[in-house]
Design a protein around this motif. Structure first.
Motif, PDB file in Angstrom:
ATOM      1  N   SER A  54       0.823  -1.216   0.000  1.00  0.00           N
ATOM      2  CA  SER A  54       0.000   0.000   0.000  1.00  0.00           C
ATOM      3  C   SER A  54       0.854   1.262   0.000  1.00  0.00           C
ATOM      4  O   SER A  54       0.502   2.260  -0.640  1.00  0.00           O
ATOM      5  CB  SER A  54      -0.937   0.005   1.214  1.00  0.00           C
ATOM      6  OG  SER A  54      -1.881  -1.049   1.116  1.00  0.00           O
TER       7      SER A  54
ATOM      8  N   ARG B  40      -7.189  -0.444  -7.666  1.00  0.00           N
ATOM      9  CA  ARG B  40      -7.517   0.433  -6.539  1.00  0.00           C
ATOM     10  C   ARG B  40      -8.070   1.761  -7.020  1.00  0.00           C
ATOM     11  O   ARG B  40      -9.008   2.310  -6.425  1.00  0.00           O
ATOM     12  CB  ARG B  40      -6.285   0.647  -5.651  1.00  0.00           C
ATOM     13  CG  ARG B  40      -6.638   1.254  -4.296  1.00  0.00           C
ATOM     14  CD  ARG B  40      -5.442   1.416  -3.399  1.00  0.00           C
ATOM     15  NE  ARG B  40      -4.601   2.548  -3.777  1.00  0.00           N
ATOM     16  CZ  ARG B  40      -3.639   3.052  -3.011  1.00  0.00           C
ATOM     17  NH1 ARG B  40      -3.369   2.506  -1.826  1.00  0.00           N
ATOM     18  NH2 ARG B  40      -2.912   4.076  -3.423  1.00  0.00           N
TER      19      ARG B  40
ATOM     20  N   VAL C 107      -3.147  -8.011   0.314  1.00  0.00           N
ATOM     21  CA  VAL C 107      -4.005  -6.845   0.584  1.00  0.00           C
ATOM     22  C   VAL C 107      -5.463  -7.236   0.794  1.00  0.00           C
ATOM     23  O   VAL C 107      -6.340  -6.380   0.851  1.00  0.00           O
ATOM     24  CB  VAL C 107      -3.898  -5.800  -0.551  1.00  0.00           C
ATOM     25  CG1 VAL C 107      -2.476  -5.258  -0.648  1.00  0.00           C
ATOM     26  CG2 VAL C 107      -4.351  -6.369  -1.898  1.00  0.00           C
TER      27      VAL C 107
END
Length: 302
Positions: free
Chosen positions: A24, A149, A182
């Motif tokens: 991230s 994302r 994730v």
């Protein structure tokens, strides 16, 4: 400019074992660079990076070079076909030679598995994996996650189906490790001859109909040239059984997107009219490769 959080380990050999927080952080830093108002900065001015490609590449090589130049890096481009490798020089000696000349990092693509890890243990400058054999392609997976994302807002809970030649795909492996780190769900779909049995313990193999129900349908390049025993008599036969056709697009959920690491075999793994369809992110993925690789290079050299 805010500092990027990184581990003290500067190599990027793969994503297997990397935790979700570090992934991230790289995605966040890529977002910073994507939004940066100045196209060319001098953040890493005075640094030298060698792009060492012992295997052919277009997208990855040029993407790294654009990323490096945007950061102010001095770029050395190495191609095996025009080097002493053709005279019998080993990969290690080639990399060691460039290290001796003062490079600060190396971006490297290799055909054989296992060599990159050995190099990293003997070379003192950071090495970034630009694809090694069928092992990993970490920056491709990072740009894939970045693309997902940006589209969905978050990665946790997404279902990503990866379809095609899993056995020979480093992209499939890097995406598997990163997506699971994730909190996303991964499933595979492949003909029996193209399955990687060792990955079945980490992600299930599903039918084509099941794969099309995912949030992300990621097609892989068909690498029929790597198979000794032809499973399909023609590209048309592969397309009929495992290609993303216009008809199969109708089976996908309305919110689902299409991805592909490229190069694309149009009308084989994906129909020509779907490559640049509104739901396709294929060229968006390519665009996102530059900020991702800026973040990765910065991670190595900061």
């Amino acid at each position: 400019m805010t500092a990027m959080n990184t581990t003290t380990h500067k190599h990027l050999l793969g994503l297997k074992g990397m935790d979700g927080k570090e992934i991230s952080d790289i995605l966040d830093r890529a977002a910073y660079w994507e939004q940066h108002p100045t196209k060319v900065t001098n953040v890493l001015g005075g640094k030298f990076v060698a792009n060492m490609f012992f295997e052919n590449s277009t997208r990855t090589r040029f993407s790294f070079e654009v990323a490096e130049k945007r950061l102010g890096v001095q770029v050395l481009n190495f191609a095996a076909a025009a080097s002493s490798v053709q005279k019998g020089e080993s990969i290690y000696d080639t990399v060691r030679t460039l290290e001796s000349m003062g490079i600060d990092a190396g971006v490297i693509r290799l055909k054989p598995n296992g060599v990159l890890q050995e190099l990293a243990e003997r070379i003192q400058v950071p090495l970034i994996n630009a694809g090694d054999g069928n092992n990993e392609h970490p920056t491709q997976a990072l740009l894939d996650l970045y693309t997902m994302r940006k589209h969905f807002g978050e990665l946790k809970g997404l279902h990503v189906a990866i379809i095609g030649d899993i056995q020979h795909s480093r992209v499939a492996r890097s995406n598997l490790w990163a997506l699971q780190a994730v909190g996303a769900k991964v499933s595979f779909c492949a003909p029996d001859m193209m399955k990687a049995p060792e990955l079945e313990a980490h992600a299930p193999y599903v039918t084509m109909d099941e794969a099309l129900k995912a949030d992300v349908v990621m097609m892989l390049r068909v690498q029929l040239e790597r198979h000794d025993n032809a499973l399909f008599t023609s590209a048309d036969e592969y397309r009929a059984q495992y290609g993303l056709t216009v008809e199969r697009l109708g089976q996908m959920p309305p919110h689902a997107i299409i991805m592909h690491p490229a190069p694309v075999n149009r009308n084989v793994e994906i129909d020509d009219e779907l490559v640049e369809h509104d739901r396709s992110k294929i060229f968006t993925q390519m665009s996102n490769g530059v900020p991702i690789r800026m973040a990765v290079i910065e991670r190595a050299l900061s």
